[in-house]
Design a protein around this motif. Structure first.
Motif, PDB file in Angstrom:
ATOM      1  N   TYR A   1       0.860  -1.190   0.000  1.00  0.00           N
ATOM      2  CA  TYR A   1       0.000   0.000   0.000  1.00  0.00           C
ATOM      3  C   TYR A   1       0.894   1.237   0.000  1.00  0.00           C
ATOM      4  O   TYR A   1       1.639   1.456   0.965  1.00  0.00           O
ATOM      5  N   PHE A   2       0.820   2.028  -1.049  1.00  0.00           N
ATOM      6  CA  PHE A   2       1.647   3.231  -1.138  1.00  0.00           C
ATOM      7  C   PHE A   2       0.741   4.452  -0.964  1.00  0.00           C
ATOM      8  O   PHE A   2       0.130   4.944  -1.909  1.00  0.00           O
TER       9      PHE A   2
ATOM     10  N   PRO B   1       1.784  -4.133  -5.589  1.00  0.00           N
ATOM     11  CA  PRO B   1       1.108  -5.250  -6.250  1.00  0.00           C
ATOM     12  C   PRO B   1       0.226  -4.792  -7.410  1.00  0.00           C
ATOM     13  O   PRO B   1      -0.330  -3.697  -7.391  1.00  0.00           O
ATOM     14  N   GLN B   2       0.109  -5.651  -8.414  1.00  0.00           N
ATOM     15  CA  GLN B   2      -0.861  -5.426  -9.474  1.00  0.00           C
ATOM     16  C   GLN B   2      -2.270  -5.714  -8.951  1.00  0.00           C
ATOM     17  O   GLN B   2      -3.215  -4.990  -9.230  1.00  0.00           O
TER      18      GLN B   2
ATOM     19  N   PHE C   1       0.504 -11.902  -5.143  1.00  0.00           N
ATOM     20  CA  PHE C   1       0.253 -10.690  -4.352  1.00  0.00           C
ATOM     21  C   PHE C   1       1.522 -10.261  -3.634  1.00  0.00           C
ATOM     22  O   PHE C   1       2.206 -11.070  -2.993  1.00  0.00           O
ATOM     23  N   TYR C   2       1.804  -8.964  -3.696  1.00  0.00           N
ATOM     24  CA  TYR C   2       3.027  -8.398  -3.133  1.00  0.00           C
ATOM     25  C   TYR C   2       2.710  -7.721  -1.814  1.00  0.00           C
ATOM     26  O   TYR C   2       2.081  -6.672  -1.764  1.00  0.00           O
TER      27      TYR C   2
ATOM     28  N   SER D   1       8.012  -7.640 -12.187  1.00  0.00           N
ATOM     29  CA  SER D   1       7.114  -6.479 -12.190  1.00  0.00           C
ATOM     30  C   SER D   1       7.182  -5.744 -13.529  1.00  0.00           C
ATOM     31  O   SER D   1       8.184  -5.822 -14.254  1.00  0.00           O
ATOM     32  N   PHE D   2       6.100  -5.026 -13.823  1.00  0.00           N
ATOM     33  CA  PHE D   2       6.044  -4.200 -15.025  1.00  0.00           C
ATOM     34  C   PHE D   2       5.654  -2.776 -14.638  1.00  0.00           C
ATOM     35  O   PHE D   2       4.980  -2.570 -13.621  1.00  0.00           O
TER      36      PHE D   2
END
Length: 401
Positions: A258-259, A284-285, A317-318, A372-373
């Motif tokens: 969570y940013f 996370p996407q 999930f990140y 990651s993208f």
């Protein structure tokens, strides 16, 4: 019309009450808050990024316990791994090992009372912490103990992002595989994890065990990895992160589910970009909670404009909580890079200074980056009506997400 007016008035009064409750509760908390300063320590550290490997190791260490097992958990699920965990604790307690389990009330309040009764009957010392209380009910409901700490016989300690449940070992198809960071330590640093548990246990139960000689760490124990713990209670984390970001001369890597930074931390990040520090943020996407992804977009736009790299993790999930500064300092622990961790939750983080330990963590971060993208600039630059509405709602409640 009268009914509408009454409903509106009731809503405004409720909103006013919640605001007063929150502000006064926060003020009282600040007045009572006592900062903890843990010293530089040396311990041997190892790291886990997969739940199955972590729980296999953790449960094996608990099986070997001879004297005590002390645990703080935010979430423990009633599922297969949760029941295995409870059975293990009951078994150790019946052997005569002192077992103390402290669970956050919000994170684990759905736990079946039968399970709690069985734990206690087996000899497990059990308590909830951060139970909402009057007179500031709303504020106390928001303040949560988000730590995940385990100390076994004063010789082994664990700290990190994994809760206990099947979803953390791939049990939830939407969030699988689960990517997280959790550290294990042996050496003198374990004494600080023990002290943190005993303080939280006293806060929750009133039982003071902090001077009990059974829980004092032997002076001769010392590991190789230089590190330092930081404990925060919705106070102090923002200042710690500010100092950390100001240290950067070349690069900053932030991994977080969570940013949602404060404006002060955004100022630090933009300032770092202005002095040509490379910034990479991994999120996370897939989202595990409503609106947390949309809450981050306003910050992403500002950072992308100034040259930051914003990446979305694609392989599951990140849930990682990690900050790397110039390959010289690595922060790993329980705190997210969001306003709830900054201004509400009780958290504990570890700053790692040892080059060899940082190299091991850096290799894992490099894996995260390869998995990651870049975030879609098209999505951010031209949001549709639905996204705009979600972002507006997220902005209004960003402190509580």
């Amino acid at each position: 019309m009268t009914i509408v007016f009454i409903l509106l008035l009731a809503f405004l009064l409720a909103a006013l009450w919640l605001r007063i409750d929150f502000l006064r509760g926060k003020k009282l908390h600040k007045q009572k808050y006592e900062k903890k300063d843990y010293p530089i320590r040396y311990a041997d550290l190892s790291f886990f990024t997969e739940g199955k490997m972590l729980f296999s190791d953790l449960f094996e260490e608990i099986l070997r316990a001879k004297q005590h097992v002390h645990l703080i958990c935010y979430i423990v699920r009633e599922d297969s791994i949760g029941h295995h965990f409870f059975s293990l604790l009951k078994s150790k307690a019946k052997e005569g090992v002192e077992v103390r389990l402290l669970l956050d009330w919000v994170g684990s309040n759905r736990l079946n009372p039968t399970i709690i009764r069985e734990l206690k009957e087996a000899g497990v010392h059990f308590s909830f912490c951060q139970v909402p209380r009057l007179p500031y009910l709303f504020y106390s409901l928001q303040v949560r103990n988000h730590k995940k700490i385990c100390v076994i016989d004063g010789r082994v300690g664990y700290l990190g992002g994994f809760n206990i449940g099947d979803e953390y070992i791939g049990g939830d198809p939407k969030l699988s595989p689960w990517r997280d960071y959790h550290l294990k330590m042996t050496g003198e640093g374990v004494t600080d994890l023990q002290a943190e548990f005993l303080q939280d246990w006293q806060n929750a139960t009133g039982e003071d065990l902090q001077t009990d000689p059974n829980y004092q760490w032997p002076d001769e124990s010392r590991g190789k990895c230089r590190h330092q713990f930081f404990s925060t209670e919705g106070i102090g984390l923002e200042e710690n992160y500010q100092k950390l970001l100001r240290m950067a001369e070349k690069k900053i890597v932030i991994g977080t589910p969570y940013f949602i930074p404060s404006e002060r931390l955004m100022t630090e990040l933009l300032g770092a970009l202005a002095r040509n520090v490379e910034i990479t943020i991994i999120v996370p996407q897939t989202a595990d909670h409503s609106l947390v992804r949309e809450a981050s977009y306003q910050y992403f736009r500002r950072l992308l404009k100034q040259g930051a790299n914003i990446l979305q993790f694609q392989h599951g999930f990140y849930h990682s909580k990690i900050i790397l500064i110039d390959d010289k300092v690595c922060d790993i622990g329980t705190a997210n890079f969001d306003k709830r961790s900054l201004f509400l939750n009780h958290e504990m983080n570890c700053y790692v200074y040892d080059p060899s330990c940082i190299d091991a963590l850096k290799k894992e971060l490099d894996k995260d980056i390869r998995s990651s993208f870049p975030v879609s600039k098209k999505l951010l630059d031209k949001p549709g009506f639905s996204l705009k509405l979600k972002e507006t709602c997220a902005r209004l409640i960003s402190n509580f997400l």
